[in-house]
Structures are given as structure tokens and as C-alpha cells.
Motif scaffolding. Structure first.
Motif, short mmCIF file in Angstrom:
data_model
loop_
_atom_site.label_atom_id
_atom_site.label_comp_id
_atom_site.label_asym_id
_atom_site.label_seq_id
_atom_site.Cartn_x
_atom_site.Cartn_y
_atom_site.Cartn_z
N TYR A 1 6.05 9.42 7.98
CA TYR A 1 5.14 9.49 9.13
C TYR A 1 3.72 9.83 8.68
O TYR A 1 2.78 9.10 9.03
N SER A 2 3.56 10.89 7.93
CA SER A 2 2.20 11.32 7.59
C SER A 2 1.50 10.29 6.71
O SER A 2 0.32 9.96 6.91
N GLY A 3 2.23 9.74 5.73
CA GLY A 3 1.64 8.72 4.87
C GLY A 3 1.42 7.41 5.62
O GLY A 3 0.39 6.74 5.44
N GLY A 4 2.38 7.05 6.46
CA GLY A 4 2.23 5.84 7.25
C GLY A 4 1.03 5.91 8.18
O GLY A 4 0.30 4.94 8.36
N LYS A 5 0.85 7.06 8.77
CA LYS A 5 -0.30 7.27 9.67
C LYS A 5 -1.61 7.15 8.89
O LYS A 5 -2.56 6.51 9.33
N HIS A 6 -1.61 7.78 7.72
CA HIS A 6 -2.80 7.74 6.87
C HIS A 6 -3.13 6.29 6.49
O HIS A 6 -4.29 5.86 6.57
N LEU A 7 -2.12 5.55 6.12
CA LEU A 7 -2.34 4.15 5.72
C LEU A 7 -2.87 3.31 6.88
O LEU A 7 -3.75 2.46 6.69
N ARG A 8 -2.33 3.54 8.05
CA ARG A 8 -2.81 2.74 9.19
C ARG A 8 -4.21 3.18 9.60
O ARG A 8 -5.08 2.34 9.88
#
Lengths: 445, 428
Positions: free
Chosen positions: A178-185
Motif C-alpha cells: 500500500y505505502s509503496g504503491g501509493k508512492h509510485l502512483r
């Protein structure tokens, strides 16, 4: 790894020799011996294109060896359930029907496959857990299918993308997804690419995530446990957060294979899928494939550890209404002898149910000729230990498989993600439907 | 799998009983000595060495950059938690590398107690928290070292290219990344939730860890490694002990079929390989764990109709923490009783270090804490109640028994147990 489009002479000789050595353990009926026999096989279309032509040749050559006219019909995965249902309803169709998942719902229309397992045990050992729990009906104490291979569901992630946000080794657990995915988006406009669709990949992805959050569907006794604790609600809220803050609307609309295409095209950062995703990338875009890394499944919560359900559990069924049951059983039993070639022809997709059939599996994983680097697939070394059967913590029961094939879970998730229902209401509605299905199967002996 | 916990051979028990005559009064004042005293276990052959830090090469050989290990014993944290008063957490000890060339000469005195994950809730786990890892980047991406190369000999004819230990694309010579490997081993720290103002916080301050079961504020902070220092924990640790046999009795093979799995050095016909899942003592050679923090999502003073009876029953069974929350000793209690009913939650810190705090521990469990592994100058790192008494007296008794007699408390004679009880009372 050879790109085997045909059964090699060596493979075929081995298959024929092993069959001859053991002999036909099914006594062919007089009718069967009387004339040219036929064997009609239906199977799901494999995700690795090279496999189906190899299988067709295998079947044809088996037919020549057994004086049998063999035909193989490859059916798209999304049409398998309907095709099987139609055959059952008509009481006729193919002699062998090969599913990509345990066909527990059809147990009343399958012969008892126990004798096939018993036969195979003579050469390859006792039935492995994943096959046992995927094909055994504990109510009538019969096996409704024979499982010869399965496919693990590792996490695929774009290493180059995740490296940009300080996670070059991938997310590892659902919190970092979640945290990395959010950062990437947020920063790079690359969404997470897990499939949330009523497709096989969506089904496996979401069942895996629910299981990893301990949101079980049924207990080992086939009792409904879904939404009888907080786990389902917590999992749905996580999914909603993941979708809203790290996802894309495409995740709700992909057709079968959509998540694969998106990731190969570089549009998403990760996916839960069989290795056919990476194989597709290797075939279409080697540079992209080099940037797609595999990781063992994400670390689950509440004591679930690292776990993912099998993308495929290959289950062959000999219909009880089939006209050529002896030949069908013989073919299915002989199939196991070609596991090694099947592994090669599927480019490592088909993990053998019986490890002894591909004893050098780990060596092959560590020296894959197409992979970049060649040891990329060795992360699957422990796949059998993090892959439970569909239906876990119980068996693949008719009730569970009706839930699975009815896409109840993807539909429930979609209602939440589309804002049509709260997580609590969606979970409650799904639980009611699961209970109805379980009650129905309880009435059926 | 051979279980060593609480299974003592008659020989060891007999040796312990023989040694009773030589038992001296516990010299508590000697607890700070830097002199290695593995032979001080009374009457038991002290064949198990006390724990020491790994040397830099061993860290690097196993995929971890030693300079990225935060709070590494031997380099920092000489005093301070878990040490108290005049205690020190480690001492210089030149015998460490003599006993094990993979160790450096700093012996660890701070022995942290905890519960195994075998559902017994037994206070039998003893570990050494050598340091913390706070970012995924601590795992090496590339590394290479040649070992065993020979170029010479008397006539210059002895040649051996040696073996190369390499990390390529973050994967070790077995093509496994250390991060993946370590994720198989969960440790469960329980951060204190009672804030300085007396209020109970029901979620961590790290946004990606917030449970939807409770309000996000007020929150307890996990952004530094201090969050897992013992004074900041509400209860002792639990460790997921999914391990393979340490004595090689299972040969690290799941299959008994030699054509399927041949252990290293085995005689099977399969290519040398292991078909078993990762084993703590076989694969996780640095003894690393991933922290799965767990916390209550209900106020123990007002737990509600669902959680109230559960907390009450657990509190009666295990006792209460200084927060007023029940102690959790097993996975079943946490997963099936608390978390299933919305009374607790768990999570891990983000791998990119953005949450701060201890994502992983370099925290090797002592393979066999008996027979010398707990030296005379070691001290027990455990959680205490507000009044200073140990929260789990069983840990204390086992630690003292291991230190004095080299066996667990339950394996002592009645007379020995009496002495340990007396010593425990003196310590606490």
C-alpha cells in the motif's frame, strides 16, 4: 529449457515404455477392445502458448500407441465452467475434461479417481497434499478428479519502478504494498496492478488476499466462517484503501489476461499471477521482462505468514457418463509420466503435483535459459510450502468451488471499490450468499 | 525436527545433580565481569558457547551491510536499554572468534527472553538483539568474496580457485534474497500503548499501519528503534519458531525420497538441493526476524461487549501488562481470540524506511540455551511491571536456572529450584 512444440521421441518412448512396463491397470472392456476406440478430451487453453500444441501431440501419439482416435479441444478458461455444465446437463460430451481448478461441483458426474491415484502411487509415491485436498470429496470419500500439476502465484513487480521509491527488493508485505504503491502512483503515476475482476486472475488474487488477511470463507468442516469475525471487513477496507490511493479504475474492468497485458506494457507496478505473466514479457519485450522481478507472496497478517493460492490446479475429470471411461482413465494415469516434458513445454508454469516426476525442479529453476538473470525463477523454490489448496483451510468442496466459480468474492470487492456498498454491507451480503450455497450443498449427499 | 526445549537427556540431568555438591552461592556482583566464563555452569559440561556478535565479513557474506545495522552491539549501545544501572550490554571477549571464526570479539550479556510460537506459551526462548535494520537498502545488492583460494605450496603446485560467495541482484549464491528469506520469520513486539498523559493509544502513528478498527489518534510512535527497547514494550517478545532441525537430523529435506531431495553431502541421486522451506537455523544464518508489531484496538478500561469477556479471560490466564491489557503468549490468543474479534491488530513497518523504526531485527536465537550458553555475567532482558518486578517470573527462573545449572528450571531438583527461587527473590 527446450521450446517443445512436439513430444520428443525420447519423451514419447519413455511414456510408452513406462506404460508398457506397468501395463494397463484398467481392464479394458470387450467393447473397448473390439474396434477403433475414441477418446475426446476437453482442456482449458494454457496460458503459455507453447503448451497446447505439445499436449495435442502428446494426446495424438498416445492414441496411436493405444489404437485410439484422440481429439483435443482447447477451451478458453473463462468458458470452461459453462462448457462443463453444458456437458453435465446433456449427459454427454468429452471423455476427459481438464479444469484449471478443482471441479468439486461436478463430483456427482465424475468417476472415482482413487484408482488412478493408487496406480500412480506405485511409481511416484503417495498422493501429495495439494492434490488430495483439491480433489477429494470427504462426504462420499471419493476423488472427483486427478491433479497432475499446479501453478504458483508469486508477486510480480517492476523492480525499476519500486527501486525509484526505495524498495528495490519489492514490497514484501501488504503494508508496504500500500505505502509503496501509493508512492509510485502519487509521484510517477504508475498504479498498482492487482486484478480485481471476475476473472481467474482476479479470483485468485482476491482469494489470496482474503486468505492472507485470515478472512477465510469456510472452515475445514465446510461451515461458513466468512464475516463471522472482523477479518473480512478489515481486508475489504484495506482493498478499498489500496484501490483508491494506489490503484487504477482499469483494475475493475480488465478482461482475462488484462493485468498481464498492463504489466507487460509497463502500465502497472505489480501483479499477482502465475509465471505466464513473466513468460509473456520475455516473449514480447525482453527489456521489460528484465525489469519484472518475482517475489514470494506478500507476508500476510494475523499469523497467516507468506501465502498465495495456486493460480491453476490442473484437474482432469473422467465423466461418469463418458462413453470411453477405460481409455480416459488410462490416458489420465499415463499423463503423469509426461510431467517432466510438460514442465518444459509450459516453460516452467506446470509445477508437478508429484515432485518425483521433475526431481531436478530446483536446479531447473536456478538455471532457466530464458530468464534474465537465469536464476530469476528460483524464488519459486519454496512455492509448495506457501501454496495451499483452493478451499483452504478445508478441502476444495462443492460449496467453496461454487463460491469461487460464481466469482462471489470479486463481485463483492467490486461493489465496495465502486462505492456501491460499504465494506460491512458487502461482506454481510456475501456471507449470506455463501451460507445459502453451503446450505444447498449440505442438502446434497 | 528435534525439539531441544525442555527436553533434557538423563545424562545432562545426572550431570547437573552431580554438580550440586559443587554449587557455590550465586555471585551476583560478578555479573559485570568481562572474563568469559562458559565453564561456570555448575556441574554441567559447558559445551555451548555464549553469544557473540558476528564479524563484518559474516554479515556481508549473508547479504547485510554491517554499517547499516543500527545500534549494533559491540559498536554502540554499550549501556542503556536493555542494560540498567551499572550493567553493560556487551563486553570485549577475545575468545569469541576463537570459538567461532564468524564472530567478532564482543560477547553479548543482554539476553532477551520471550515466548516460542509453538502455542505452549512457555517462557523458554532466549535471544540476543544484536542490532536493528531500518531500511531495505541495508540488504546488499552486489557482493563477492572468494574463499579458500590457494596459489602456491612448497613447489608452487598447490592450486585451488576457491569458492566465491556472491550477492547478485540482491540474491545470495542460492539465488535467494535475504529480505525474502527473513520475511519467513516473524517476531512479535508489543509496544506500550499507554501514553505519558495516561491515555491509551489504539493505533501506531505510522499512517500505513493504522487499523480501521480504532481511531488513528491518539497514537503511539514506532518511528525509532527505541520503540522495541524493553522499557518501551508492554510485554515480552514472541518469536515464530518455524525452524528446521539444528542438528541436521532432517537433512533439510521434506521428501524422504533420495531421488527427489538430496541434502548437501547426501547420497541421493537427485541433484544436491533442499526441498524444504526456509529454516531458521539452516537459512537465516544471521538470525534475523521481521517485526510484526501488535497492539490492542480497544481501551482495556472500556473494551466493549465483544472484547470485554475476551480481555478478562486472557487477563486472568496470562496476567496484565503495565498498560492494563492482557499479556499474549500464543498465536492463537492473538489471531483467533483478539484479532478475529476486533480487539487487536498487527502490522509491519514500510520497507523503504519511511515509517522509521525497526523493520527487522538481527537477533539470533540461542540454539540451545543450556550447558554454558548463558554465561555467569549475562543478564536477562525482560519486561517489568511498574513496581519493578518481572512481568513473567517463568523467564526469570529459566534464565537463572540456565545460568547456574545449565538446564531449564523444570529440570532442576527440588533443592536446586529452591536455590533459584531464592536467587530470583534476591535479584528482584
Amino acid at each position: 529449457m527446450p521450446n517443445a512444440k512436439r513430444v520428443s521421441r525420447r519423451d514419447f518412448n519413455k511414456l510408452a515404455a513406462s506404460t508398457a512396463a506397468v501395463g494397463p491397470f484398467f481392464l479394458l472392456s470387450g467393447r473397448a477392445r473390439a474396434a477403433q476406440k475414441t477418446l475426446k478430451i476437453a482442456k482449458w487453453s494454457h496460458f503459455v502458448p507453447q503448451f497446447d500444441p505439445w499436449f495435442d501431440n502428446l494426446a495424438r501419439e498416445w492414441g496411436q500407441q493405444h489404437d485410439t482416435q484422440v481429439t483435443v479441444e482447447n477451451i478458453p478458461v473463462e468458458k470452461i465452467a459453462a462448457a462443463a455444465t453444458a456437458e453435465v446437463k446433456a449427459g454427454k460430451g468429452h471423455d476427459v475434461f481438464i479444469f484449471p481448478w478443482p471441479p468439486a461441483q461436478f463430483y456427482q458426474h465424475a468417476v472415482d479417481h482413487t484408482e488412478i491415484y493408487q496406480h500412480v502411487a506405485g511409481k511416484y509415491g503417495a498422493i501429495p497434499q495439494i492434490a488430495y485436498r483439491s480433489t477429494y470429496n470427504f462426504k462420499n470419500k471419493k476423488h472427483f478428479a486427478f491433479a497432475d500439476f499446479w501453478a504458483p502465484s508469486p508477486l510480480h513487480f517492476r523492480q525499476d519502478y519500486w527501486a525509484k521509491i526505495g524498495m528495490p527488493l519489492g514490497p514484501g508485505h501488504y503494508g508496504s504494498l500500500y505505502s509503496g504503491g501509493k508512492h509510485l502512483r502519487d509521484e510517477f503515476h504508475i498504479p498498482c496492478g492487482l486484478a480485481f475482476t471476475p476473472t481467474l486472475e482476479g479470483n485468485i488474487t482476491l482469494h489470496t488476499m482474503l486468505y492472507a488477511f485470515r478472512a477465510w470463507i469456510l472452515t475445514g468442516n465446510d461451515e461458513v466462517v466468512f464475516n463471522k469475525n472482523v477479518f473480512a471487513g478489515v481486508a475489504l477496507k484495506y482493498l478499498l484503501q489500496l484501490y483508491r490511493e494506489a490503484g487504477t479504475p482499469d483494475q475493475l474492468g480488465w478482461s482475462p489476461g488484462g493485468s498481464v497485458s498492463a504489466m507487460v506494457a509497463g502500465k502497472t507496478s505489480c501483479a499477482i499471477n502465475a509465471i505466464s505473466l513473466l513468460r509473456a514479457a520475455e516473449a514480447q519485450d525482453p527489456q521489460t521482462a528484465g525489469n519484472i522481478w518475482l517475489q514470494q507472496p506478500l507476508l500476510g497478517r494475523s499469523g497467516m505468514g507468506i501465502t498465495a493460492l495456486p493460480h491453476v490446479t490442473n484437474c482432469a475429470v473422467v465423466w461418469s457418463f463418458g462413453q470411453n471411461q477405460d481409455e480416459a482413465k488410462q490416458f489420465v494415469a499415463d499423463l503423469i509420466d509426461s510431467s517432466r516434458a510438460g514442465y518444459a513445454s509450459s516453460l516452467g508454469f506446470n509445477f508437478p503435483t508429484y515432485p518425483k516426476t521433475v526431481p531436478d525442479l530446483i536446479v531447473r529453476l536456478s538455471k532457466d535459459p530464458q530468464a534474465n538473470p537465469h536464476d530469476k525463477y528460483v524464488v519459486l523454490k519454496d512455492a509448495l510450502h506457501w501454496t495451499p489448496n483452493l478451499g483452504v483451510p478445508g478441502f476444495a468442496t462443492p460449496a467453496f468451488m461454487e463460491v469461487f466459480n460464481g466469482f462471489l468474492i470479486p463481485k463483492m470487492v467490486q461493489r465496495v471499490l465502486k462505492g456501491e456498498s460499504s465494506p460491512e454491507d458487502a461482506a454481510a451480503a456475501a456471507a449470506t450468499e455463501i451460507q445459502r450455497i453451503a446450505d444447498k450443498w449440505q442438502q446434497i449427499t | 525436527m528435534k525439539i531441544i526445549r525442555e527436553q533434557t537427556s538423563p545424562v545432562v540431568v545426572g550431570m547437573a545433580m552431580m554438580g550440586l555438591a559443587f554449587l557455590t552461592a550465586p555471585n551476583l556482583a560478578a555479573a559485570q565481569t568481562a572474563t568469559p566464563t562458559p565453564s561456570s555452569v555448575t556441574g554441567v559440561a559447558a559445551f555451548n558457547p555464549p553469544p557473540c556478535d558476528y564479524n563484518d565479513t559474516f554479515y556481508m557474506d549473508n547479504g547485510l551491510t554491517p554499517t547499516d545495522v543500527v545500534g549494533r552491539f559491540g559498536t554502540s549501545r554499550l549501556t542503556g536499554p536493555p542494560a540498567t544501572g551499572k550493567q553493560v550490554n556487551w563486553v570485549a571477549d577475545s575468545t569469541c572468534s576463537q570459538r567461532d571464526p564468524d564472530r567478532r570479539n564482543f560477547r553479548i550479556l543482554a539476553i532477551t527472553g520471550g515466548f516460542p510460537d509453538d502455542e505452549t506459551g512457555s517462557p523458554t526462548e532466549f535471544i540476543t538483539i544484536l542490532g536493528f535494520v531500518t531500511n531495505q537498502t541495508a540488504f546488499e545488492t552486489t557482493y563477492s568474496r572468494n574463499v579458500g583460494a590457494i596459489n602456491g605450496g612448497l613447489d608452487g603446485d598447490q592450486q585451488n580457485p576457491g569458492e566465491t560467495i556472491s550477492i547478485v541482484n540482491s540474491a545470495n549464491p542460492r539465488s535467494i534474497s535475504m529480505q525474502n528469506l527473513v520475511s519467513n520469520f516473524e517476531a512479535y513486539p508489543a509496544p506500550r500503548q499507554r501514553l505519558a498523559n495516561g491515555k491509551i493509544a489504539l493505533n501506531p502513528c505510522q499512517a500505513d499501519m493504522v487499523s480501521p478498527l480504532a481511531p488513528a489518534q491518539p497514537c503511539f510512535d514506532l518511528s525509532t528503534v527505541n520503540a522495541v527497547f524493553t522499557p518501551n514494550l508492554r510485554q515480552d517478545w514472541r518469536f515464530a519458531t518455524n525452524r528446521n532441525a539444528i542438528d541436521g537430523s532432517d537433512n533439510n529435506c521434506i521428501s524422504n525420497d533420495p531421488t527427489v531431495c538430496t541434502p548437501p553431502g547426501g547420497s541421493g541421486t537427485a541433484p544436491p538441493q533442499s526441498d524444504s522451506p526456509f529454516g531458521y537455523f539452516c537459512d537465516d544464518l544471521l538470525g534475523m526476524w521481521i517485526n510484526s508489531y501488535f497492539w490492542y484496538t480497544v481501551d482495556p478500561a472500556n473494551p466493549g461487549k465483544v472484547c470485554g469477556p475476551i480481555l478478562k479471560q486472557l487477563g486472568q490466564q496470562n496476567g496484565l501488562t503495565a498498560d492494563g491489557t492482557p499479556i499474549v503468549t500464543t498465536g492463537d490468543q492473538l489471531d483467533n481470540q483478539l484479532e478475529a474479534n476486533g480487539c487487536a491488530a498487527e502490522g509491519q513497518l514500510a520497507f523503504d524506511g519511511s515509517d522509521g523504526g525497526a523493520i527487522w531485527l538481527v537477533c539470533p536465537a540461542i540454539p540451545d540455551p543450556r550447558a554454558g550458553a548463558i554465561s555467569a555475567d549475562a543478564f536477562l532482558d525482560q519486561v517489568h511491571n511498574n513496581n519493578g518486578t518481572p512481568q513473567n517470573i517463568g523467564l526469570t527462573l529459566n534464565f537463572l536456572s540456565l545460568q547456574r545449572f545449565g538446564v531449564f528450571f523444570t529440570q532442576l531438583t527440588a533443592a536446586q529450584q529452591s536455590q533459584i527461587n531464592t536467587a530470583e527473590a534476591a535479584v528482584n
